[in-house]
Scaffold this motif. Structure first.
Motif, mmCIF file in Angstrom:
data_model
loop_
_atom_site.group_PDB
_atom_site.id
_atom_site.type_symbol
_atom_site.label_atom_id
_atom_site.label_comp_id
_atom_site.label_asym_id
_atom_site.label_seq_id
_atom_site.Cartn_x
_atom_site.Cartn_y
_atom_site.Cartn_z
ATOM 1 N N ALA A 90 4.884 57.259 -45.339
ATOM 2 C CA ALA A 90 5.208 56.905 -46.725
ATOM 3 C C ALA A 90 5.089 58.130 -47.630
ATOM 4 C CB ALA A 90 4.279 55.797 -47.219
ATOM 5 N N SER A 91 5.929 58.168 -48.654
ATOM 6 C CA SER A 91 5.922 59.268 -49.617
ATOM 7 C C SER A 91 5.893 58.710 -51.031
ATOM 8 C CB SER A 91 7.180 60.138 -49.454
ATOM 9 O OG SER A 91 7.266 60.698 -48.160
ATOM 10 N N ILE A 92 5.426 59.526 -51.966
ATOM 11 C CA ILE A 92 5.453 59.163 -53.376
ATOM 12 C C ILE A 92 6.659 59.839 -54.012
ATOM 13 C CG2 ILE A 92 4.250 59.262 -55.583
ATOM 14 C CD1 ILE A 92 2.987 57.394 -53.471
ATOM 15 N N VAL A 93 7.475 59.053 -54.711
ATOM 16 C CA VAL A 93 8.699 59.560 -55.328
ATOM 17 C C VAL A 93 8.607 59.358 -56.835
ATOM 18 C CG1 VAL A 93 11.203 59.367 -55.446
ATOM 19 C CG2 VAL A 93 10.034 59.017 -53.264
ATOM 20 N N ILE A 94 8.762 60.452 -57.576
ATOM 21 C CA ILE A 94 8.761 60.395 -59.046
ATOM 22 C C ILE A 94 10.076 61.024 -59.516
ATOM 23 C CG2 ILE A 94 6.297 60.219 -59.507
ATOM 24 C CD1 ILE A 94 6.138 63.255 -59.586
ATOM 25 N N PRO A 95 11.125 60.219 -59.637
ATOM 26 C CA PRO A 95 12.462 60.770 -59.864
ATOM 27 C C PRO A 95 12.620 61.571 -61.152
ATOM 28 C CG PRO A 95 12.452 58.371 -60.088
ATOM 29 C CD PRO A 95 11.146 58.754 -59.490
ATOM 30 N N GLN A 96 11.791 61.315 -62.164
ATOM 31 C CA GLN A 96 11.859 62.097 -63.396
ATOM 32 C C GLN A 96 10.495 62.660 -63.781
ATOM 33 O OE1 GLN A 96 15.338 59.472 -65.340
ATOM 34 N NE2 GLN A 96 14.536 61.009 -66.719
ATOM 35 N N GLY A 97 9.746 63.038 -62.786
ATOM 36 C CA GLY A 97 8.493 63.727 -63.053
ATOM 37 C C GLY A 97 7.326 62.806 -63.337
ATOM 38 N N ARG A 98 6.219 63.425 -63.699
ATOM 39 C CA ARG A 98 4.947 62.713 -63.808
ATOM 40 C C ARG A 98 4.912 61.708 -64.943
ATOM 41 N NH1 ARG A 98 4.770 67.458 -66.355
ATOM 42 N NH2 ARG A 98 3.503 67.727 -68.252
ATOM 43 N N ASN A 99 5.802 61.832 -65.925
ATOM 44 C CA ASN A 99 5.788 60.915 -67.071
ATOM 45 C C ASN A 99 6.800 59.792 -66.943
ATOM 46 O OD1 ASN A 99 3.757 62.345 -68.504
ATOM 47 N ND2 ASN A 99 5.283 63.866 -69.119
ATOM 48 N N GLY A 100 7.481 59.704 -65.814
ATOM 49 C CA GLY A 100 8.461 58.649 -65.586
ATOM 50 C C GLY A 100 7.978 57.641 -64.570
ATOM 51 N N PRO A 101 8.853 56.787 -64.091
ATOM 52 C CA PRO A 101 8.456 55.773 -63.113
ATOM 53 C C PRO A 101 8.075 56.410 -61.777
ATOM 54 C CG PRO A 101 10.838 55.782 -63.407
ATOM 55 C CD PRO A 101 10.285 56.691 -64.459
ATOM 56 N N ALA A 102 7.258 55.703 -61.010
ATOM 57 C CA ALA A 102 6.780 56.206 -59.717
ATOM 58 C C ALA A 102 6.958 55.126 -58.663
ATOM 59 C CB ALA A 102 5.313 56.616 -59.812
ATOM 60 N N PHE A 103 7.291 55.557 -57.449
ATOM 61 C CA PHE A 103 7.523 54.634 -56.344
ATOM 62 C C PHE A 103 6.877 55.178 -55.082
ATOM 63 C CE2 PHE A 103 11.016 54.382 -59.318
ATOM 64 C CZ PHE A 103 11.232 53.026 -59.481
ATOM 65 N N ILE A 104 6.493 54.260 -54.191
ATOM 66 C CA ILE A 104 6.144 54.664 -52.839
ATOM 67 C C ILE A 104 7.371 54.379 -51.976
ATOM 68 C CG2 ILE A 104 5.076 52.432 -52.230
ATOM 69 C CD1 ILE A 104 3.062 54.091 -50.516
ATOM 70 N N ALA A 105 7.783 55.366 -51.201
ATOM 71 C CA ALA A 105 8.975 55.255 -50.367
ATOM 72 C C ALA A 105 8.554 55.144 -48.913
ATOM 73 C CB ALA A 105 9.879 56.472 -50.571
ATOM 74 N N TYR A 106 8.980 54.077 -48.273
ATOM 75 C CA TYR A 106 8.679 53.846 -46.866
ATOM 76 C C TYR A 106 9.776 54.471 -45.989
ATOM 77 C CZ TYR A 106 5.455 50.546 -49.042
ATOM 78 O OH TYR A 106 4.460 49.982 -49.816
ATOM 79 N N PRO A 107 9.581 54.542 -44.669
ATOM 80 C CA PRO A 107 10.563 55.208 -43.811
ATOM 81 C C PRO A 107 11.999 54.719 -43.981
ATOM 82 C CG PRO A 107 8.540 54.888 -42.577
ATOM 83 C CD PRO A 107 8.341 54.201 -43.905
ATOM 84 N N ASN A 108 12.211 53.445 -44.273
ATOM 85 C CA ASN A 108 13.581 52.958 -44.444
ATOM 86 C C ASN A 108 14.294 53.610 -45.623
ATOM 87 O OD1 ASN A 108 13.964 51.254 -42.260
ATOM 88 N ND2 ASN A 108 13.122 49.461 -43.310
ATOM 89 N N PHE A 109 13.533 54.101 -46.594
ATOM 90 C CA PHE A 109 14.164 54.764 -47.743
ATOM 91 C C PHE A 109 14.988 55.964 -47.283
ATOM 92 C CE2 PHE A 109 13.923 57.888 -51.294
ATOM 93 C CZ PHE A 109 14.615 57.151 -52.254
ATOM 94 N N ARG A 110 14.539 56.647 -46.254
ATOM 95 C CA ARG A 110 15.258 57.828 -45.776
ATOM 96 C C ARG A 110 16.604 57.475 -45.152
ATOM 97 N NH1 ARG A 110 10.038 59.017 -45.991
ATOM 98 N NH2 ARG A 110 9.417 61.150 -46.478
ATOM 99 N N VAL A 111 16.741 56.238 -44.679
ATOM 100 C CA VAL A 111 18.019 55.807 -44.107
ATOM 101 C C VAL A 111 19.097 55.791 -45.191
ATOM 102 C CG1 VAL A 111 19.202 53.922 -42.891
ATOM 103 C CG2 VAL A 111 16.833 54.499 -42.311
ATOM 104 N N TYR A 112 18.707 55.534 -46.422
ATOM 105 C CA TYR A 112 19.679 55.524 -47.518
ATOM 106 C C TYR A 112 20.440 56.845 -47.604
ATOM 107 C CZ TYR A 112 18.165 51.176 -49.842
ATOM 108 O OH TYR A 112 17.920 49.867 -50.168
ATOM 109 N N PHE A 113 19.784 57.939 -47.267
ATOM 110 C CA PHE A 113 20.432 59.246 -47.382
ATOM 111 C C PHE A 113 21.472 59.467 -46.290
ATOM 112 C CE2 PHE A 113 16.551 59.821 -49.808
ATOM 113 C CZ PHE A 113 17.024 60.471 -50.944
#
Length: 390
Positions: A276-299
């Motif tokens: 699992a990874s932590i994803v902050i698409p617009q930096g520390r002051n924006g929304p935050a998500f935990i990304a599980y292995p399936n998230f990488r399949v999207y790419f």
């Protein structure tokens, strides 16, 4: 935008014509395609009929060069693509096609929200599937020297579909990059993963939602989707979080993230285990998500981080997740500012993949490293303040 924009498919090493895969006279190029088709075992009459009506498309090349829509930051992009009407329409279709979604979940372990989100973003649930001639698009992009290794194999896959009676080079239409149907699949993907979801004995991705959804599920499974597992989940991060730990480059177990103070926003964690990874698409002051292995399949479906992040998030919304906590991230850079930042990063020795104005994985990684070098919070979000510092 399926794997046409995500996976660089290598040409067959034994191909006698691989030395000249692009460019030159268009008529000579068509002759080369025919010769390679024969080497691949395609009947001469099939190749002749397929190529007879093909024309080079300037409109396709123009679209290929103008993809600025994907440069928008996550919050802006997601607000444009996710409307209340699109959400409600998705929920209605989930009920309407409940039987096929149940079948997909049983056979592939893929949640309905995932496919509904792709269906929504690719074609607005089938309403806008593209009006570019598919054969013209594929041959034009194979002839163009920007990415022939991706599109040339798709031409021969389309010929195979034509030989099967499942493709008409004069009439089949779709997206500018050669994808076909409600969830936009390339010819090779249709050959490999096309499924008859409605039981009529054929695969029709343009008019049968059941076929399109079943085929999309088969493709995701082929790309490595882990059955029954989550993909992303919104989280809250502690104030003392080490921002350099965020990003897909860092993987930890869910338990390790929890020990660092990461908390799911709503209830418990949807996933468990490593990767699992932590994803902050617009930096520390924006929304935050935990990304599980399936998230990488999207790419494997689309390489645009903004698109992937939005599709994955919308899938959670379609399954009942609340609207994200947007926070107050610093404004992003304009296209010209991003180019200037990338040029300055390159001058410092960072490989950002070229100064193209797109905030891709290479630029994010370089921004994160240079932020740490300068003593700034290393959250990989480029700002005007950082640009001025450089």
């Amino acid at each position: 935008m399926l794997r046409a924009l995500a996976v660089a498919l290598a040409l067959t090493a034994s191909c006698a014509h691989a030395e000249t895969p692009c460019g030159g006279s268009f008529s000579d190029f068509l002759a080369g395609l025919k010769a390679e088709a024969l080497d691949r075992g395609i009947a001469p009459a099939t190749a002749d009929r397929f190529l007879a009506s093909v024309q080079q498309s300037r409109a396709v090349l123009n679209r290929d060069r103008q993809q600025g829509f994907f440069q928008a930051p996550f919050l802006e992009f997601s607000r444009k693509l996710i409307s209340q009407n699109r959400l409600e329409r998705g929920l209605d279709l989930a009920r309407q096609y409940d039987a096929i979604f149940d079948r997909i979940e049983a056979e592939y372990g893929i949640s309905r929200g995932v496919l509904l989100a792709f269906w929504a973003f690719e074609t607005d649930y089938g309403a806008f599937q593209g009006d570019f001639n598919t054969a013209d698009a594929l041959v034009t992009l194979a002839h163009d020297c920007r990415r022939p290794e991706i599109f040339r194999p798709q031409v021969f896959a389309a010929m195979e579909l034509f030989a099967q009676g499942a493709f008409d080079p004069a009439r089949t239409t779709g997206a500018w990059a050669g994808e076909i149907g409600m969830v936009q699949m390339l010819p090779e993907d249709i050959l490999e993963n096309g499924r008859d979801g409605d039981g009529d004995g054929r695969v029709d991705l343009k008019t049968s939602a059941q076929d399109a959804l079943m085929s999309g599920a088969a493709m995701l499974a082929d790309l490595g989707w882990r059955p029954g597992e989550a993909w992303i989940e919104e989280v809250r991060l502690p104030e003392d979080f080490d921002w350099y730990e965020a990003g897909l480059e860092t993987e930890k177990s869910v338990a390790d993230w929890a020990a660092m103070g990461v908390e799911p926003r709503d209830g418990g964690f949807d996933g468990s285990g490593p990767g699992a990874s932590i994803v902050i698409p617009q930096g520390r002051n924006g929304p935050a998500f935990i990304a599980y292995p399936n998230f990488r399949v999207y790419f494997e479906w689309n390489q645009s981080f903004t698109y992937v992040m939005t599709a994955a998030y919308f899938a959670t919304r379609l399954e009942g997740a609340p609207i994200y906590e947007a926070g107050s991230p610093s404004p992003g850079l304009s296209g010209d500012e991003m180019v200037a930042l990338q040029e300055r990063l390159q001058a410092r020795g960072y490989d950002v993949g070229g100064a193209d104005g797109i905030l891709g994985a290479g630029t994010r990684a370089a921004v994160r490293d240079v932020q740490r070098e300068l003593g700034l919070p290393a959250d990989a979000w480029p700002t005007r303040a950082l640009l001025n510092r450089l």
